[in-house]
Design an enzyme around this catalytic site. Sequence first.
Site, PDB file in Angstrom:
ATOM      1  N   ASP A  88      -9.984  42.959  74.990  1.00 35.71           N
ATOM      2  CA  ASP A  88     -10.332  42.180  76.101  1.00 35.71           C
ATOM      3  C   ASP A  88     -10.059  42.759  77.507  1.00 35.71           C
ATOM      4  O   ASP A  88     -10.800  42.787  78.396  1.00 35.71           O
ATOM      5  CB  ASP A  88      -9.087  41.002  76.256  1.00 35.71           C
ATOM      6  CG  ASP A  88      -9.614  39.675  75.207  1.00 35.71           C
ATOM      7  OD1 ASP A  88     -10.643  40.051  74.725  1.00 35.71           O
ATOM      8  OD2 ASP A  88      -8.731  38.834  75.048  1.00 35.71           O
ATOM      9  N   ARG A 135       6.300  38.761  81.389  1.00 35.72           N
ATOM     10  CA  ARG A 135       5.269  38.560  82.349  1.00 35.72           C
ATOM     11  C   ARG A 135       5.705  38.715  83.702  1.00 35.72           C
ATOM     12  O   ARG A 135       5.143  39.493  84.845  1.00 35.72           O
ATOM     13  CB  ARG A 135       4.601  37.238  82.162  1.00 35.72           C
ATOM     14  CG  ARG A 135       3.884  37.296  80.954  1.00 35.72           C
ATOM     15  CD  ARG A 135       2.996  38.186  80.597  1.00 35.72           C
ATOM     16  NE  ARG A 135       2.027  38.050  79.248  1.00 35.72           N
ATOM     17  CZ  ARG A 135       2.465  38.262  77.980  1.00 35.72           C
ATOM     18  NH1 ARG A 135       3.330  39.086  77.981  1.00 35.72           N
ATOM     19  NH2 ARG A 135       1.636  38.335  76.853  1.00 35.72           N
ATOM     20  N   ASP A 195       0.651  32.149  79.679  1.00 33.96           N
ATOM     21  CA  ASP A 195       0.854  33.642  80.387  1.00 33.96           C
ATOM     22  C   ASP A 195       0.246  33.615  81.940  1.00 33.96           C
ATOM     23  O   ASP A 195       0.770  34.141  82.873  1.00 33.96           O
ATOM     24  CB  ASP A 195       0.466  34.677  79.606  1.00 33.96           C
ATOM     25  CG  ASP A 195       1.566  34.830  78.361  1.00 33.96           C
ATOM     26  OD1 ASP A 195       2.541  34.687  78.592  1.00 33.96           O
ATOM     27  OD2 ASP A 195       0.800  35.308  77.379  1.00 33.96           O
ATOM     28  N   SER A 217      -3.298  36.474  67.166  1.00 32.78           N
ATOM     29  CA  SER A 217      -2.867  36.999  68.549  1.00 32.78           C
ATOM     30  C   SER A 217      -1.336  37.429  68.720  1.00 32.78           C
ATOM     31  O   SER A 217      -0.430  36.524  68.559  1.00 32.78           O
ATOM     32  CB  SER A 217      -3.223  35.987  69.842  1.00 32.78           C
ATOM     33  OG  SER A 217      -2.626  36.197  71.049  1.00 32.78           O
TER      34      SER A 217
HETATM   35  N1  ARG Z   1       3.729  30.831  73.136  1.00 36.37           N
HETATM   36  C1  ARG Z   1       4.476  31.821  73.756  1.00 36.37           C
HETATM   37  C2  ARG Z   1       4.790  31.457  75.114  1.00 36.37           C
HETATM   38  O1  ARG Z   1       3.990  31.052  75.709  1.00 36.37           O
HETATM   39  C3  ARG Z   1       3.797  33.123  73.176  1.00 36.37           C
HETATM   40  C4  ARG Z   1       2.796  33.445  74.241  1.00 36.37           C
HETATM   41  C5  ARG Z   1       2.410  34.805  73.536  1.00 36.37           C
HETATM   42  N2  ARG Z   1       1.092  35.295  74.199  1.00 36.37           N
HETATM   43  C6  ARG Z   1       0.111  35.897  73.584  1.00 36.37           C
HETATM   44  N3  ARG Z   1      -0.771  36.561  74.289  1.00 36.37           N
HETATM   45  N4  ARG Z   1      -0.077  36.075  72.317  1.00 36.37           N
HETATM   46  O2  ARG Z   1       5.738  32.310  75.645  1.00 36.37           O
END
Ligand code: ARG
Length: 400
Positions: free
Chosen positions: A14, A93, A122, A174
């Site tokens: 990506d 993040r 995110d 993912s």
């Molecule tokens: N659900 C989790 C959160 O919102 C994990 C997100 C993970 N991100 C990813 N790109 N797989 O913190």
Amino acid sequence: MAKRVVLAYSGGLDTSVIVRWLTERGYEVITYTADVGQGEELSEIPQKARVSGAVEAVVEDLKEEFARNYCLPTLRALALYEGKYPLTASLSRPLIAKRLVEQAQRVGADFVAHGSTGKGNDQVRFELSVWALNPNIEVLAPVREWEFRSREEEVEYALRHSIPVKATKEKPYSVDKNLWGVSVECGPLEDLWEEPPEDAFEWTKDPRHAPEEPAYVEVEFEEGTPVALNGKRYALLSQLLLDLNALAGAHGVGRIDMVENRLVGIKSREVYEAPGATVLYEAYRDLLSLVLDRFSFHYFLSHISHQYAKVVYEGLWFSPLREALDAFTSSLARYVNGKVRLKLYKGHLQVVGRSSPNSLYVEDLATYSERDAFDHRAGASFTKVFGLPLKVLGRVREKC
Ligand code: ARG
């Protein structure tokens, strides 16, 4: 002059495609990659970024900053989103966003970009963090608006532009990793009824294949900071976390399976592995309950953990609320000194011992032996007064 953008770059498909996509739209792309303990080789990242079209590629080791300034405050709040998720991805993040803003300032960029989708959390964390730090920067999120409708279309675009695509068949998940843990979503996990397949896990051993003998780990804290494991002192908290992840992971400790409420309103099935964080949460909680008086401990439990988790999950890291909560937990952390002994056995974790110079446990008061110093007769008056409201209630009800 070309428009400059600093892109949060993982080196995956990506974000590599994003480099090219932005370049085609007239941007000069500077990639930014952080080592937050994801345990991946980053030495080839600059080369990959350049092949994809970046004019500059920055790679930085942020492990210690991440451990000290992001993981540690979260531990001190015992923050678990919806009572379960130790906030692994949510924590990295804001730190990455902060560095994006700083890099943008260094290279004179008016834009930063990320590779998050339009239905995840995110994007919110990146954007709120960037705006809190510099409201004049514009955030680009190509994945939310580009033309590709499938991975195949993206791969085709990548191949057309000589962007390196891994030949190996990728797992259907993912995954996001850092020192605090691993987040796994998608693929077979989208069926809520199905047990996560073993290949969804990377850092924790299948408890069935974990050692037959339990392991003990002794975690030592100084003023709310973990400083030693089994008597070995660590100058770097990040190294302590790496070692604890390996140790607890080998015993299958730290797997979490949950359905959580995302910010955008959907529920999603998430699997996490947080072996080190799970051990530290158990240990910290145990010590905190030993060194705090009942009033402070109950206040902490009912007001801090849930609130802190929401703040982190919802992308409000750079808010006065988070700072104020940190002030509260840091104040209590001064008393969190001592050791906790934990037993790890086939996916199970148990605190089996604790000691602290700040302990409020008084054996003479607690004991049922002849050394008992508690005034038992005082118990009658205490119970009489404490129970008065219910006695009154009972009397009134009796009359009606
Ligand atoms: N659900 C989790 C959160 O919102 C994990 C997100 C993970 N991100 C990813 N790109 N797989 O913190």
